[in-house]
Design an enzyme around this catalytic site. Sequence first.
Site, PDB file in Angstrom:
ATOM      1  N   ASN A  48       0.711  -1.352   0.116  1.00 43.80           N
ATOM      2  CA  ASN A  48       0.096  -0.176  -0.085  1.00 43.80           C
ATOM      3  C   ASN A  48       0.704   1.406   0.159  1.00 43.80           C
ATOM      4  O   ASN A  48       0.930   2.274  -1.076  1.00 43.80           O
ATOM      5  CB  ASN A  48      -0.983  -0.219   1.282  1.00 43.80           C
ATOM      6  CG  ASN A  48      -2.647  -0.766   0.699  1.00 43.80           C
ATOM      7  OD1 ASN A  48      -2.378  -1.315   0.182  1.00 43.80           O
ATOM      8  ND2 ASN A  48      -2.605  -1.371   2.257  1.00 43.80           N
ATOM      9  N   ARG A 372      -9.934  -3.723 -14.526  1.00 44.34           N
ATOM     10  CA  ARG A 372      -9.018  -4.828 -14.396  1.00 44.34           C
ATOM     11  C   ARG A 372      -9.327  -6.472 -14.046  1.00 44.34           C
ATOM     12  O   ARG A 372      -9.969  -6.680 -13.844  1.00 44.34           O
ATOM     13  CB  ARG A 372      -8.084  -4.821 -12.968  1.00 44.34           C
ATOM     14  CG  ARG A 372      -7.791  -3.315 -12.209  1.00 44.34           C
ATOM     15  CD  ARG A 372      -7.352  -3.357 -10.872  1.00 44.34           C
ATOM     16  NE  ARG A 372      -7.310  -1.559 -10.653  1.00 44.34           N
ATOM     17  CZ  ARG A 372      -5.920  -1.049 -10.546  1.00 44.34           C
ATOM     18  NH1 ARG A 372      -5.312  -1.494 -11.909  1.00 44.34           N
ATOM     19  NH2 ARG A 372      -5.939   0.342 -10.132  1.00 44.34           N
ATOM     20  N   ARG A 402      -4.531   2.447 -13.769  1.00 41.42           N
ATOM     21  CA  ARG A 402      -3.007   2.379 -13.123  1.00 41.42           C
ATOM     22  C   ARG A 402      -2.027   1.260 -12.461  1.00 41.42           C
ATOM     23  O   ARG A 402      -3.129   0.396 -12.622  1.00 41.42           O
ATOM     24  CB  ARG A 402      -3.054   3.393 -11.827  1.00 41.42           C
ATOM     25  CG  ARG A 402      -1.406   3.786 -11.142  1.00 41.42           C
ATOM     26  CD  ARG A 402      -1.964   4.633  -9.987  1.00 41.42           C
ATOM     27  NE  ARG A 402      -1.816   5.775 -10.245  1.00 41.42           N
ATOM     28  CZ  ARG A 402      -3.335   6.722  -9.896  1.00 41.42           C
ATOM     29  NH1 ARG A 402      -3.628   6.775  -8.548  1.00 41.42           N
ATOM     30  NH2 ARG A 402      -3.370   7.851 -10.611  1.00 41.42           N
ATOM     31  N   HIS A 432     -14.358   3.335 -15.905  1.00 35.54           N
ATOM     32  CA  HIS A 432     -14.628   2.661 -14.958  1.00 35.54           C
ATOM     33  C   HIS A 432     -15.539   1.854 -14.207  1.00 35.54           C
ATOM     34  O   HIS A 432     -15.554   1.034 -13.368  1.00 35.54           O
ATOM     35  CB  HIS A 432     -13.806   3.363 -12.859  1.00 35.54           C
ATOM     36  CG  HIS A 432     -13.557   3.256 -11.929  1.00 35.54           C
ATOM     37  ND1 HIS A 432     -14.125   2.775 -10.925  1.00 35.54           N
ATOM     38  CD2 HIS A 432     -12.355   1.736 -11.708  1.00 35.54           C
ATOM     39  CE1 HIS A 432     -13.758   2.335  -9.992  1.00 35.54           C
ATOM     40  NE2 HIS A 432     -12.532   1.388 -10.577  1.00 35.54           N
ATOM     41  N   TYR A 465     -11.778  -9.204  -2.159  1.00 41.86           N
ATOM     42  CA  TYR A 465     -12.865  -8.186  -2.294  1.00 41.86           C
ATOM     43  C   TYR A 465     -13.969  -8.595  -2.028  1.00 41.86           C
ATOM     44  O   TYR A 465     -14.963  -9.065  -2.341  1.00 41.86           O
ATOM     45  CB  TYR A 465     -12.463  -7.454  -3.845  1.00 41.86           C
ATOM     46  CG  TYR A 465     -11.288  -6.695  -3.923  1.00 41.86           C
ATOM     47  CD1 TYR A 465     -10.257  -7.545  -3.387  1.00 41.86           C
ATOM     48  CD2 TYR A 465     -10.791  -6.127  -4.799  1.00 41.86           C
ATOM     49  CE1 TYR A 465      -8.769  -6.784  -3.945  1.00 41.86           C
ATOM     50  CE2 TYR A 465      -9.478  -5.228  -5.203  1.00 41.86           C
ATOM     51  CZ  TYR A 465      -8.530  -5.506  -4.722  1.00 41.86           C
ATOM     52  OH  TYR A 465      -7.636  -5.502  -5.440  1.00 41.86           O
ATOM     53  N   ARG A 561     -13.634   2.523   3.938  1.00 39.05           N
ATOM     54  CA  ARG A 561     -12.716   1.807   4.085  1.00 39.05           C
ATOM     55  C   ARG A 561     -11.177   2.586   3.879  1.00 39.05           C
ATOM     56  O   ARG A 561     -10.549   2.014   4.924  1.00 39.05           O
ATOM     57  CB  ARG A 561     -12.668   1.196   3.170  1.00 39.05           C
ATOM     58  CG  ARG A 561     -11.463  -0.134   3.509  1.00 39.05           C
ATOM     59  CD  ARG A 561     -11.077  -1.607   1.971  1.00 39.05           C
ATOM     60  NE  ARG A 561     -10.402  -0.145   1.227  1.00 39.05           N
ATOM     61  CZ  ARG A 561     -10.332  -0.648  -1.050  1.00 39.05           C
ATOM     62  NH1 ARG A 561     -11.544  -0.838  -0.721  1.00 39.05           N
ATOM     63  NH2 ARG A 561      -9.519   0.594  -1.191  1.00 39.05           N
ATOM     64  N   HIS A 589     -14.828  -3.971  -0.739  1.00 37.72           N
ATOM     65  CA  HIS A 589     -14.573  -3.168  -1.849  1.00 37.72           C
ATOM     66  C   HIS A 589     -15.633  -2.687  -2.584  1.00 37.72           C
ATOM     67  O   HIS A 589     -15.898  -1.589  -3.708  1.00 37.72           O
ATOM     68  CB  HIS A 589     -14.233  -3.713  -2.542  1.00 37.72           C
ATOM     69  CG  HIS A 589     -13.750  -2.934  -4.300  1.00 37.72           C
ATOM     70  ND1 HIS A 589     -14.045  -2.827  -4.806  1.00 37.72           N
ATOM     71  CD2 HIS A 589     -12.826  -2.322  -4.459  1.00 37.72           C
ATOM     72  CE1 HIS A 589     -13.709  -2.340  -6.469  1.00 37.72           C
ATOM     73  NE2 HIS A 589     -12.484  -2.215  -5.429  1.00 37.72           N
TER      74      HIS A 589
END
Length: 710
Positions: A48, A372, A402, A432, A465, A561, A589
């Site tokens: 992270n 992703r 990213r 997204h 997730y 979160r 998530h």
Amino acid sequence: MSELKLPKYYVNREVSWLAFNDRVLEEARDTQNPLLERAKFLAITQKNMDEWFMVRVASLQQQFFVGHDKPDAAGLLPKEQLDIISEAAGEQIKNQYQVLNRSILPALKRNGYELKHADDLSAEQLSFLKRFFDEELLPVLTPMAIDSTRPFPFLANDTLNIGVRLKKDDEKSEKHIAVLQVPTTSGRVIALPESNQVILIEEVVQQFLDALFQGYTIKESTVFHILRDMELDVADDEDTPNILQEVQSKLQERERGRVIRVIVSANTSKTLMNKLIKALEVPDERVYDVNGAIDLTFLDAWLKLIDAPTLEFSHFKGYENPDLVPEKMFASIKQRDYLLHHPYDTFKPVVQFIQTAARDENVLAIKMTLYRVSGNSPIIKALADAAQQGKQVTVLVEIKARFDEENNVHWARELEQKGVHVVYGLRGLKVHAKVALVVRREDDTIRRYVHLGTGNYNDVTANFYTDLGLFTSDGELGADVASIFNILTGYSDPVYFHQLHMSPEGIREFIYDKIHAEMANAKAGKPAGIKMKFNSLSDEHMIRHLYEASEAGVPVELIVRGIVMLRVGIPKISDKIEVHSIVGRFLEHSRIYSFENDGDPEVYLSSADLMTRNLDRRVELLFPIKNLTLRQRVLSIFKTMWEDNVKTRVLQDDGVFEKIDRRGLSASNSQEFFIAASLAEQIELQQREEALHRRRDFEPINNPFTGEEV
């Protein structure tokens, strides 16, 4: 409204992010977690922080270099933010190594798993490592001297390196300096034979460095890790002829970004330290010396060598709804909507939705967005198979996602070669949104089947997730999704959507309207309330609207979160707002947006967080849960999480997240509750199937000729 812009009402984004990473670090400390899971949490804090430095700290540094002098919402200039967070990051790094050295490593050793150092090795182990060094490492190591004819070499991002100070045997001076990159070809952790002991690759290299510098005496060697500025500045405007080529070009440039952070062994001499820091051109305040193994992600490599199920979370497999198996998939969704709560509900039906569509001769087209995906994605394979079978397959692959840019470019090329129509995102925006559309011919009509989700189409991360997804054949939602794809792939500007809301702009304005409606209800004495769950809250305008709702008497419950720039407990401004944060076994998530609506709650799911980038610079979708039963299920999920008192931290008036005092309370762990509920569903399903089989085995059968029971 103008008073609500005052800096005292906001928390700096980066300070808030560091507080989130501290909550993850708390999980590494928590002895209620299994030991190997604690080690994983510690490694996560490293990953992270690395990404945060490479992107967020790098961005602030760029702002400082170009003279950007606009303060953030909390009133801090870029240089002030850099000073504050560099110091705070240093404190967090110290805490990471306290957890490693005082807790994780001793506990592993007590359980029979030991990280050895070179001076602790037996003669047999040294002999083994000498052979390993000669055969595996020596051929690939490249020592690089630094002098007037050989300048300091380029060291790649996220690499482990060794700095060496040497003395030539026939000289008095100890001025000779060299560096070498630690190879990755043999892995980070070396298992020692016939034991549960390991040693780090860099220690093996240091132990036998003499072989690389014959005629010299090694006075000192030190390990250091560097990170570079990895922001990808893609000029995807009208002057960029090919966005794919632009991304590929920028990926190469990014690898040579400015050094943004160095972590080095604490026992490094000033002489060697100064030489390295000067050559790397990194500010002193972003050089951190640590007492222990550099780069804590070595724990991930070590844990793969440990087979100890009792030291891990118990294995868990999500519930698989029997209505959503391939042979029933479309018939079931045609009858009603289905909500999946991952990973408690397995992600398998989402994968099979695309696989079934690829094989079904009645399916005419598949359209999908991919942000992703996993490294060996079954969804990618299914899309390619569908195209090769002659179906119309269109996929928007966001190649600006990213740190997944290279992976997504690869998949985009792969899909194109299989005949898929590939769109590489939109200029100026990241896509997204998580949406898949299947167009199917049924009798004399065309029916659209849709999946909308809060998380990525990634079959690997879906196992850890938490996300929510909706299967539907609703006609209006299907028409809206078709319009979305027309916008993404062609030239289309629909006047309105029936049920979907899309950013840029659309989601922001919709949520504003819903907040204002709750304010009106509260002022009229009607039931009012806002319940939201998302990953980050950093949009100043949205925070001001939530402040206004609180001022109007609307209770606001937020489960966040990560980043929270809002302050709670400000009299007459935010005293109706409560913020919880859950950090546990699974990464929270999912995104939920719910409004009390005068006693008839409206529930929406979304791919978007309440961040400016999501609301203004990304294509995101927000969609309603119309089915009453499913709506109640989402509200029940939120309620269960809100009542969590084990993994929840509550935001205090001073900006600190604190765990709930459980004295006198029964423990309530929402993630464990959902696991138990999922397992109960699976047991119930298994019992129903077994009962059905028993009936089939023992029910009397009539002889078709005599009519008598057999």
